[in-house]
Structure formats: structure tokens, C-alpha cells
Design a protein around this motif. Sequence first.
Motif, short mmCIF file in Angstrom:
data_model
loop_
_atom_site.label_atom_id
_atom_site.label_comp_id
_atom_site.label_asym_id
_atom_site.label_seq_id
_atom_site.Cartn_x
_atom_site.Cartn_y
_atom_site.Cartn_z
N ASP A 102 0.85 -1.24 0.01
CA ASP A 102 0.01 0.04 0.03
C ASP A 102 0.90 1.20 0.21
O ASP A 102 0.64 2.07 -0.70
CB ASP A 102 -0.72 0.09 1.13
CG ASP A 102 -2.32 -0.81 1.10
OD1 ASP A 102 -2.19 -1.38 0.04
OD2 ASP A 102 -2.73 -1.15 2.04
N GLU A 105 2.52 1.56 -3.49
CA GLU A 105 1.55 1.80 -4.48
C GLU A 105 1.12 3.48 -4.46
O GLU A 105 1.00 4.26 -5.31
CB GLU A 105 0.19 1.13 -4.34
CG GLU A 105 0.51 -0.34 -4.78
CD GLU A 105 -0.70 -1.18 -4.81
OE1 GLU A 105 -0.67 -2.29 -5.57
OE2 GLU A 105 -1.69 -0.79 -4.04
N LEU A 108 4.06 5.26 -6.06
CA LEU A 108 3.90 5.16 -7.35
C LEU A 108 2.82 6.06 -7.95
O LEU A 108 2.83 6.40 -9.08
CB LEU A 108 3.47 3.66 -7.74
CG LEU A 108 4.86 2.86 -7.85
CD1 LEU A 108 4.32 1.35 -7.87
CD2 LEU A 108 5.71 3.21 -8.86
N GLY A 109 1.92 6.22 -7.14
CA GLY A 109 0.42 6.93 -7.95
C GLY A 109 -0.49 6.07 -8.43
O GLY A 109 -1.32 6.70 -9.09
N LYS A 110 -0.14 4.59 -8.34
CA LYS A 110 -0.94 3.70 -8.99
C LYS A 110 -0.94 2.38 -8.46
O LYS A 110 0.06 2.10 -7.46
CB LYS A 110 -0.74 3.67 -10.31
CG LYS A 110 0.82 3.27 -10.82
CD LYS A 110 0.93 3.09 -12.25
CE LYS A 110 2.48 2.43 -12.48
NZ LYS A 110 2.73 2.40 -14.07
N LYS A 111 -1.69 1.45 -8.80
CA LYS A 111 -1.78 -0.08 -8.21
C LYS A 111 -0.75 -0.60 -9.24
O LYS A 111 -0.43 -0.18 -10.24
CB LYS A 111 -3.25 -0.59 -8.57
CG LYS A 111 -4.20 -0.07 -7.46
CD LYS A 111 -4.07 -0.43 -6.15
CE LYS A 111 -5.19 -0.09 -5.44
NZ LYS A 111 -5.08 -0.29 -3.89
N GLU A 113 1.09 -3.66 -11.23
CA GLU A 113 0.52 -4.72 -12.16
C GLU A 113 0.55 -5.97 -11.43
O GLU A 113 1.51 -6.43 -10.99
CB GLU A 113 1.40 -4.52 -13.66
CG GLU A 113 0.73 -5.18 -14.49
CD GLU A 113 1.63 -5.35 -15.80
OE1 GLU A 113 1.38 -5.73 -16.86
OE2 GLU A 113 2.46 -4.32 -15.76
N GLU A 145 -4.05 -10.63 -8.01
CA GLU A 145 -5.08 -9.63 -7.47
C GLU A 145 -6.06 -10.56 -7.07
O GLU A 145 -6.82 -11.56 -7.80
CB GLU A 145 -5.50 -8.55 -8.37
CG GLU A 145 -6.64 -7.59 -7.82
CD GLU A 145 -7.21 -6.60 -8.56
OE1 GLU A 145 -8.21 -6.06 -8.22
OE2 GLU A 145 -6.82 -6.72 -9.84
#
Length: 247
Positions: A102, A105, A108-111, A113, A145
Amino acid sequence: MTLASYANILTRYDLIGASEVKEIKVTSKDTVIQEIMQCVIEGDTDAIGGLVEKALINMDPLKVIDEGLIKGMGEVSRLWADGTYYLPQVIIASDAMLEGIDLCEAKLGKKMEKKGVVVTHTAEGDIHDLGQKIVNALFRANGYEVIDLGKDVPVDDVVAAVKKYKPLMVTGTALMTTTMTAFEKISNQLTHAGIDIPFVCGGGAVSNEYVTAYKLGVYGKDAQQAPKMISDVSNGFSWQELREKYN
């Protein structure tokens, strides 16, 4: 009678000897990454946040995820497969890994891959979801996921989730014979909708004979099989091929 000593009343007997069995087989030249792996392996949710934030000052978030968090959880998977770790260790290790991911991410500003999506649930009418929690942790440790629908999930909700998320695989667990009948209903609805994916079913009440009696069904004898099964599906295995290999 009174006890001579109360010292052992709050002892975590499942962790006795843990330091002796933790012959860690993953190492890193970077001391912070090594500490992150160790935190995951030990399920140290108190320390993981600070270490990950320290690493993120000068390190690519994806490197922290891949070389620290994922590798650490991979070692937990090995310890589980070896019979060294049990449910409590797997769950707290997964919690530590997810907390670290968490933070990465967010940086990173995103989930990150993922390799693919898996839908998991515990059968309608059944609240015994420990097996599902283990499977979830192992799937996540291997980069997938997980859409965790929880326990006592209605048949229609499982089918709706499969249609929505288009997973590689769907799994179900059941402890009672009265609840495992939901699996065949799910299989029938998925088949009617033209959805042809493996439906791996396991749990105390479930048998190979029952699961392989309906389409899509693959019997999951043990949670340890989960990473191998999803890897095979990712490589193109159909539910028939998966059943042939594992059942």
C-alpha cells in the motif's frame, strides 16, 4: 489447586522454536531490503511501515515490492509448504506484505501490475473461512489480485463477481456438506452463461468425487496447491487440464 507459576499462560506456543526453524533462504545485499524481507517473514506489522518508507526515500517502489515484499512472502510460502509455518504466521505475514505494498503504491500513484485476477469465496451458509484466508495470502504472495468476496456468499453474488472481474480462476471453500452444494449451482450458472474457467473447490466437507461430478470443478485438496494451479492457468491450462493434473 493454585499454579506455582503463571509465566506460560500467555505464551504463543505456535511460535516456540520459530527462530530455530527460520533458516531464511532469501537474502539481499541491501540491508534495508533484507530487513523488509525479514519483517514480512516474521509478520512484523509494527516495523514494516517505517522500513518501507525508509527504503522509498532513495529506492524505486517497484524494487521494494519485488525484491523485498514479494520475495519475503515467497519465503513464507516455502515455510508453509514445508510445514514449518501454520495459519497464524501466514496471515500476519500477508498483512505485513499488504501494508508495505500500500505504501509503495501510494508512492507510485497507481496500483502495481498484477499477473491476473482470482475471485475467492466461502460458500453460502458457511462462515468457516480460514482456508480461504490462506489461499488469499498465497495468491497475493505470487503476484495475483484477489477479489475476496468473504464468507457466506450467495451463489448469485459469486457469479456476478466472475462476470464483473473476468478472473483467471474462481475458488470456493466449504466446511459443511450442507453448504458445499452451492458449488454445483455456481458451476451450472457459469456454464449456462458460457463462462469456461476453472472453479477450484476445497474444504473439510469437499471431496474429489463431488467436485469432479460437475463442469468446471477442480478439487483443491490443499491450499499449498493454489500457487501451482494459478500458475498453470496463467500458462493456458483449461479446467479439464487442471483437473487431469491435480485430480
